[in-house]
Design an enzyme around this catalytic site. Structure first.
Site, PDB file in Angstrom:
ATOM      1  N   ASP A 160       0.874  -1.187   0.000  1.00 46.32           N
ATOM      2  CA  ASP A 160       0.000   0.000   0.000  1.00 46.32           C
ATOM      3  C   ASP A 160       0.901   1.224   0.000  1.00 46.32           C
ATOM      4  O   ASP A 160       1.092   1.896   1.017  1.00 46.32           O
ATOM      5  CB  ASP A 160      -0.903  -0.015   1.238  1.00 46.32           C
ATOM      6  CG  ASP A 160      -1.774   1.233   1.320  1.00 46.32           C
ATOM      7  OD1 ASP A 160      -2.126   1.657   2.435  1.00 46.32           O
ATOM      8  OD2 ASP A 160      -2.064   1.815   0.250  1.00 46.32           O
ATOM      9  N   SER A 161       1.472   1.494  -1.159  1.00 42.95           N
ATOM     10  CA  SER A 161       2.500   2.536  -1.244  1.00 42.95           C
ATOM     11  C   SER A 161       1.963   3.820  -1.850  1.00 42.95           C
ATOM     12  O   SER A 161       0.861   3.852  -2.394  1.00 42.95           O
ATOM     13  CB  SER A 161       3.623   2.031  -2.165  1.00 42.95           C
ATOM     14  OG  SER A 161       3.145   2.018  -3.503  1.00 42.95           O
ATOM     15  N   THR A 162       2.776   4.864  -1.783  1.00 44.14           N
ATOM     16  CA  THR A 162       2.511   6.078  -2.544  1.00 44.14           C
ATOM     17  C   THR A 162       2.832   5.772  -4.006  1.00 44.14           C
ATOM     18  O   THR A 162       3.146   4.634  -4.360  1.00 44.14           O
ATOM     19  CB  THR A 162       3.435   7.201  -2.020  1.00 44.14           C
ATOM     20  OG1 THR A 162       4.750   6.655  -1.815  1.00 44.14           O
ATOM     21  CG2 THR A 162       2.944   7.741  -0.693  1.00 44.14           C
ATOM     22  N   PRO A 167       9.926   8.595  -1.838  1.00 47.90           N
ATOM     23  CA  PRO A 167      10.249   7.350  -1.117  1.00 47.90           C
ATOM     24  C   PRO A 167       9.573   6.121  -1.718  1.00 47.90           C
ATOM     25  O   PRO A 167      10.058   5.005  -1.554  1.00 47.90           O
ATOM     26  CB  PRO A 167       9.742   7.618   0.293  1.00 47.90           C
ATOM     27  CG  PRO A 167       8.704   8.692   0.159  1.00 47.90           C
ATOM     28  CD  PRO A 167       9.175   9.545  -0.981  1.00 47.90           C
TER      29      PRO A 167
HETATM   30  N1  SAM Z   1      -3.656   4.239  -0.680  1.00 43.39           N
HETATM   31  C1  SAM Z   1      -2.694   5.216  -0.949  1.00 43.39           C
HETATM   32  C2  SAM Z   1      -2.455   5.268  -2.437  1.00 43.39           C
HETATM   33  O1  SAM Z   1      -2.977   4.402  -3.132  1.00 43.39           O
HETATM   34  O2  SAM Z   1      -1.834   6.204  -2.921  1.00 43.39           O
HETATM   35  C3  SAM Z   1      -1.430   4.946  -0.167  1.00 43.39           C
HETATM   36  C4  SAM Z   1      -1.665   5.212   1.215  1.00 43.39           C
HETATM   37  S1  SAM Z   1      -0.383   5.016   2.365  1.00 43.39           S
HETATM   38  C5  SAM Z   1      -0.585   6.515   3.159  1.00 43.39           C
HETATM   39  C6  SAM Z   1       1.155   5.145   1.542  1.00 43.39           C
HETATM   40  C7  SAM Z   1       2.298   5.005   2.523  1.00 43.39           C
HETATM   41  O3  SAM Z   1       3.481   4.488   1.877  1.00 43.39           O
HETATM   42  C8  SAM Z   1       2.751   6.344   3.139  1.00 43.39           C
HETATM   43  O4  SAM Z   1       2.468   6.329   4.518  1.00 43.39           O
HETATM   44  C9  SAM Z   1       4.250   6.416   2.850  1.00 43.39           C
HETATM   45  O5  SAM Z   1       4.994   6.996   3.886  1.00 43.39           O
HETATM   46  C10 SAM Z   1       4.582   4.934   2.656  1.00 43.39           C
HETATM   47  N2  SAM Z   1       5.835   4.684   1.920  1.00 43.39           N
HETATM   48  C11 SAM Z   1       6.284   5.333   0.821  1.00 43.39           C
HETATM   49  N3  SAM Z   1       7.488   4.823   0.456  1.00 43.39           N
HETATM   50  C12 SAM Z   1       7.794   3.829   1.333  1.00 43.39           C
HETATM   51  C13 SAM Z   1       8.894   2.917   1.467  1.00 43.39           C
HETATM   52  N4  SAM Z   1       9.922   2.945   0.608  1.00 43.39           N
HETATM   53  N5  SAM Z   1       8.852   1.999   2.466  1.00 43.39           N
HETATM   54  C14 SAM Z   1       7.792   1.955   3.331  1.00 43.39           C
HETATM   55  N6  SAM Z   1       6.722   2.811   3.271  1.00 43.39           N
HETATM   56  C15 SAM Z   1       6.731   3.724   2.278  1.00 43.39           C
END
Ligand code: SAM
Length: 292
Positions: A160-162, A167
């Site tokens: 569930d990433s950005t 990042p």
């Molecule tokens: N549902 C959302 C979407 O589809 O865009 C994503 C929601 S969630 C908030 C995304 C999370 O991924 C964020 O909290 C972000 O900090 C995390 N994230 C981004 N890159 C990451 C990485 N390399 N490792 C772990 N978490 C990461």
């Protein structure tokens, strides 16, 4: 009379397209160690979280994405005990995973502690049940580093990433997907946030191309999420067990019953099955990606 503030989503600037939100009240705005974070109130959508100018979650339509990223892989697998969530800082996915009594442990690896900290305050409907659940294990780390080093093994992996920027970029690479496969049990399944194919076709083709070289069965399923503009959202699918996606509606319904028939707003056994029937332009993109 103060001017009403409108906040644009800048994700599709390269497309020459911006969706804008009418902001009722800004609740939180900060530059974290990893990204810009903005939380505001919207008169119809409730709370809206944006990271680096991209919509992440809204109170009003979160159930669609969170249910489809969770119940599809867990009920397709049928015996998920160990689940890994990479990202997922708002804990919306975790809340859905922990509805499954069969799950013994949920490991969540989030890079940005600030996102979880602020979710405690602003998304208590998610974090309340999750942080109180002894099965939940939160790790603050880069997902790439974690899957490359952990000795845990997982039946279901949910990324569930950005978007593939900042990042989140590393979470769409071959190294990351290969490292995920390393810590999956035999017959495990991985699903990924894979963008909106109409707007972000390369993202899906690139991911499915890599996944189809690592797994016997790689592709995607779809759902329509109102605030992820551009039509269907694609959820990447990868497993060594090609029978998982073939589970019948009756089998899925049976597993849902034994899982306690928890309430859902979008997911049903029929929607689960239908989500793998792809519109032609998406099916052709997936075939092209598989052919490499
Ligand atoms: N549902 C959302 C979407 O589809 O865009 C994503 C929601 S969630 C908030 C995304 C999370 O991924 C964020 O909290 C972000 O900090 C995390 N994230 C981004 N890159 C990451 C990485 N390399 N490792 C772990 N978490 C990461």
């Amino acid at each position: 009379m103060t001017e009403q503030r409108w906040l644009p989503e800048t994700l599709y600037d390269s497309w020459g397209m911006r969706m804008s939100y009418q902001v009722e009240r800004v609740l939180y705005e900060m530059q974290t160690e990893h990204q810009s974070l903005m939380l505001f109130e919207h008169k119809r959508l409730g709370k809206v979280l944006m990271l680096d100018g991209a919509t992440q979650v809204t109170t009003r339509d979160e159930f669609i994405y969170h249910e489809m990223m969770t119940h599809v892989p867990i009920l397709a697998h049928g015996a998920a005990r160990e689940v890994l969530v990479v990202g997922g800082g708002d804990c919306g996915i975790a809340e859905e995973v922990l509805k499954h009594a069969s799950v013994r442990r949920l490991t969540q690896v989030e890079i940005d502690a600030s996102v979880v900290a602020f979710a405690k305050e602003h998304f208590p409907a998610f974090t309340g049940p999750v942080l109180a659940d002894p099965r939940f294990d939160l790790v603050i780390d880069d997902g790439m580093n974690y899957v490359g080093t952990t000795d845990r093994r997982f039946d279901v992996v949910i990324v569930d990433s950005t978007d593939p920027q900042g990042p989140g970029a590393v979470l769409f690479t071959a190294e990351f997907y290969a490292a995920c496969r390393r810590c999956m049990t035999p017959g495990a399944v991985m699903v990924t946030q894979n963008g909106v194919p109409f707007m972000q076709p390369d993202e899906l083709v690139s991911s499915v191309g890599i996944l189809s070289r690592l797994f016997a069965d790689a592709g995607c399923y779809v759902a329509a999420i109102p605030t992820y503009v551009g039509g269907h959202m694609a959820m990447g699918w990868a497993t060594a067990d090609a029978t998982l996606r073939e589970a019948s509606v009756a089998t899925i319904a049976e597993r849902y019953s034994s899982a306690g028939r928890f309430a859902t707003g979008y997911w049903t056994p029929e929607v689960h099955r239908a989500a793998f029937a792809l519109p032609r332009f998406i099916a052709e993109a997936v075939d092209q990606a598989r052919r490499g």
